[in-house]
Enzyme design. Structure first.
Site, PDB file in Angstrom:
ATOM      1  N   ASN A  82     -10.325  -0.652  16.677  1.00  0.00           N
ATOM      2  CA  ASN A  82      -8.925  -0.241  16.811  1.00  0.00           C
ATOM      3  C   ASN A  82      -8.903   1.265  17.046  1.00  0.00           C
ATOM      4  O   ASN A  82      -9.083   2.034  16.106  1.00  0.00           O
ATOM      5  CB  ASN A  82      -8.179  -0.626  15.525  1.00  0.00           C
ATOM      6  CG  ASN A  82      -6.760  -0.082  15.486  1.00  0.00           C
ATOM      7  OD1 ASN A  82      -6.237   0.373  16.500  1.00  0.00           O
ATOM      8  ND2 ASN A  82      -6.147  -0.136  14.305  1.00  0.00           N
ATOM      9  N   LYS A 106      -6.490   3.171  17.814  1.00  0.00           N
ATOM     10  CA  LYS A 106      -5.249   3.851  17.423  1.00  0.00           C
ATOM     11  C   LYS A 106      -4.822   4.821  18.537  1.00  0.00           C
ATOM     12  O   LYS A 106      -5.098   4.560  19.700  1.00  0.00           O
ATOM     13  CB  LYS A 106      -5.402   4.540  16.062  1.00  0.00           C
ATOM     14  CG  LYS A 106      -6.009   3.580  15.033  1.00  0.00           C
ATOM     15  CD  LYS A 106      -5.936   4.060  13.624  1.00  0.00           C
ATOM     16  CE  LYS A 106      -6.591   3.020  12.722  1.00  0.00           C
ATOM     17  NZ  LYS A 106      -6.464   3.332  11.309  1.00  0.00           N
ATOM     18  N   HIS A 140      -0.432  -4.249  11.838  1.00  0.00           N
ATOM     19  CA  HIS A 140      -1.274  -3.220  11.214  1.00  0.00           C
ATOM     20  C   HIS A 140      -0.441  -2.426  10.206  1.00  0.00           C
ATOM     21  O   HIS A 140       0.753  -2.192  10.423  1.00  0.00           O
ATOM     22  CB  HIS A 140      -1.845  -2.289  12.283  1.00  0.00           C
ATOM     23  CG  HIS A 140      -2.897  -1.383  11.749  1.00  0.00           C
ATOM     24  ND1 HIS A 140      -2.587  -0.223  11.075  1.00  0.00           N
ATOM     25  CD2 HIS A 140      -4.249  -1.486  11.737  1.00  0.00           C
ATOM     26  CE1 HIS A 140      -3.716   0.360  10.693  1.00  0.00           C
ATOM     27  NE2 HIS A 140      -4.733  -0.384  11.087  1.00  0.00           N
ATOM     28  N   GLU A 160      -0.185   0.608   9.659  1.00  0.00           N
ATOM     29  CA  GLU A 160       0.489   1.785  10.227  1.00  0.00           C
ATOM     30  C   GLU A 160       1.775   1.386  10.947  1.00  0.00           C
ATOM     31  O   GLU A 160       2.757   2.122  10.937  1.00  0.00           O
ATOM     32  CB  GLU A 160      -0.480   2.539  11.156  1.00  0.00           C
ATOM     33  CG  GLU A 160      -1.535   3.281  10.344  1.00  0.00           C
ATOM     34  CD  GLU A 160      -2.905   3.395  10.998  1.00  0.00           C
ATOM     35  OE1 GLU A 160      -3.016   3.242  12.234  1.00  0.00           O
ATOM     36  OE2 GLU A 160      -3.887   3.630  10.256  1.00  0.00           O
ATOM     37  N   GLU A 197      -7.054  -5.486   5.343  1.00  0.00           N
ATOM     38  CA  GLU A 197      -7.253  -4.037   5.357  1.00  0.00           C
ATOM     39  C   GLU A 197      -6.508  -3.402   4.194  1.00  0.00           C
ATOM     40  O   GLU A 197      -5.312  -3.096   4.315  1.00  0.00           O
ATOM     41  CB  GLU A 197      -6.718  -3.451   6.667  1.00  0.00           C
ATOM     42  CG  GLU A 197      -7.386  -4.009   7.909  1.00  0.00           C
ATOM     43  CD  GLU A 197      -7.246  -3.045   9.083  1.00  0.00           C
ATOM     44  OE1 GLU A 197      -8.288  -2.587   9.578  1.00  0.00           O
ATOM     45  OE2 GLU A 197      -6.117  -2.721   9.459  1.00  0.00           O
ATOM     46  N   GLY A 210      -8.897   4.913   6.758  1.00  0.00           N
ATOM     47  CA  GLY A 210      -9.000   6.319   7.135  1.00  0.00           C
ATOM     48  C   GLY A 210      -9.216   7.267   5.965  1.00  0.00           C
ATOM     49  O   GLY A 210      -9.118   8.473   6.125  1.00  0.00           O
ATOM     50  N   SER A 249     -12.338   2.057   6.440  1.00  0.00           N
ATOM     51  CA  SER A 249     -13.528   2.905   6.303  1.00  0.00           C
ATOM     52  C   SER A 249     -14.843   2.129   6.401  1.00  0.00           C
ATOM     53  O   SER A 249     -15.812   2.429   5.699  1.00  0.00           O
ATOM     54  CB  SER A 249     -13.461   3.713   5.007  1.00  0.00           C
ATOM     55  OG  SER A 249     -12.295   4.530   5.001  1.00  0.00           O
TER      56      SER A 249
HETATM   57  P1  PGA Z   1     -10.571   3.054   9.518  1.00  0.00           P
HETATM   58  O1  PGA Z   1      -9.326   2.191  10.094  1.00  0.00           O
HETATM   59  O2  PGA Z   1     -11.827   2.286   9.894  1.00  0.00           O
HETATM   60  O3  PGA Z   1     -10.489   4.368  10.234  1.00  0.00           O
HETATM   61  O4  PGA Z   1     -10.393   3.148   8.057  1.00  0.00           O
HETATM   62  C1  PGA Z   1      -9.332   0.794  10.067  1.00  0.00           C
HETATM   63  C2  PGA Z   1      -8.052   0.272  10.668  1.00  0.00           C
HETATM   64  O5  PGA Z   1      -6.989   0.864  10.402  1.00  0.00           O
HETATM   65  O6  PGA Z   1      -8.041  -0.734  11.377  1.00  0.00           O
END
Ligand code: PGA
Length: 250
Positions: free
Chosen positions: A9, A11, A95, A97, A167, A173, A213
């Site tokens: 992903n 983003k 997601h 976000e 997640e 992140g 992460s």
């Molecule tokens: P990250 O994001 O690996 O940077 O923690 C995962 C995601 O949001 O899909």
């Protein structure tokens, strides 16, 4: 049959030429991979060119979002049909976000899932609790509610096209990863929900990815769990070597 999947992903990162370079690099380096399906989900404007580069479909192409409408006067939206016309096969929906910054609800995500499946897109649907919910020991309730809401009126036939991503929001992140035990426990819980909503066979066949992460140093341990079928990778999917290293963890 349940598949091992590693999905990237991206983003809102990279400008167009950088993104296209990364797609080409991932394609080149993925040739040595076995036993895992790779998916990349770059921003919308990369999809058309990426769809041409990945036209042999060895690597799946995904979008990060999609409209809940078929077409018409919805300024700024992208429809499922537009996505499939660029060789896009997958779409990340729900997601955290999107839930947090754009107020997406399980109800809206459910509408998107239906319209995407109707248009031959395979949804990667996301669920996850925030830190406070875990500390209050409410994480199982939160996930159950999200899964029930997202899968409302999704038929047994339609669920076959869906991939689930767990997640935990506190791990996205942040550099904090769920422990291997926490991931396995929640993935098993999610598989049980799917089994109750549908049946055992469906639950056994659905891929459940871990996200938050995930990186080359922890992927092997996370993926070694019986109910963790791969990862949805954010930050580490922006470097071809890291992304491929993660995919080699099976
Ligand atoms: P990250 O994001 O690996 O940077 O923690 C995962 C995601 O949001 O899909």
């Amino acid at each position: 049959m349940r598949k091992n999947i590693v999905a990237g992903n991206w983003k809102m990162n990279k400008i167009f030429p950088e993104g296209i370079e990364l797609i080409k690099e991932i394609k080149e380096k993925s040739k040595e991979l076995q036993n895992v399906k790779l998916i990349v989900a770059p921003p919308y404007i990369f999809l058309n060119e990426a769809g041409t580069i990945l036209s042999d479909k060895q690597i799946g192409l995904g979008a990060q979002n999609c409209s809940n409408k078929i077409n018409g006067a919805y300024t700024g939206e992208i429809s499922p049909e537009m996505l499939t016309s660029t060789n896009t096969e997958y779409v990340i929906l729900g997601h955290s976000e999107r839930r947090t910054y754009y107020n997406e609800t399980d109800e809206l995500i459910n509408e998107k899932i239906k319209i995407c499946i109707d248009n031959r897109l395979k949804p990667i649907i996301c669920c996850g609790e925030v830190l406070q919910e875990r500390e209050d020991n409410k994480h199982f309730d939160v996930i159950e509610k999200q899964i029930h809401g997202m899968l409302k009126d999704i038929s047994e036939e339609q669920i076959d096209d869906i991939i689930i991503a767990y997640e935990p929001v506190w791990a996205i992140g942040t550099g904090k990863t769920a422990s291997s035990e926490q991931a396995q426990e929640m993935h098993q819980f999610i598989r049980n929900i799917v089994s109750k909503l549908y049946n055992n066979e469906t639950a056994n066949n659905i891929s459940i990815l871990y996200g938050g992460s995930c990186k080359p140093t922890n992927a092997k341990e996370l993926f070694s769990n019986p109910d963790v079928d791969g990862g949805l990778i954010g930050g580490a999917s922006l470097k071809a070597n890291d992304f491929i290293e993660i995919a080699k963890s099976f």
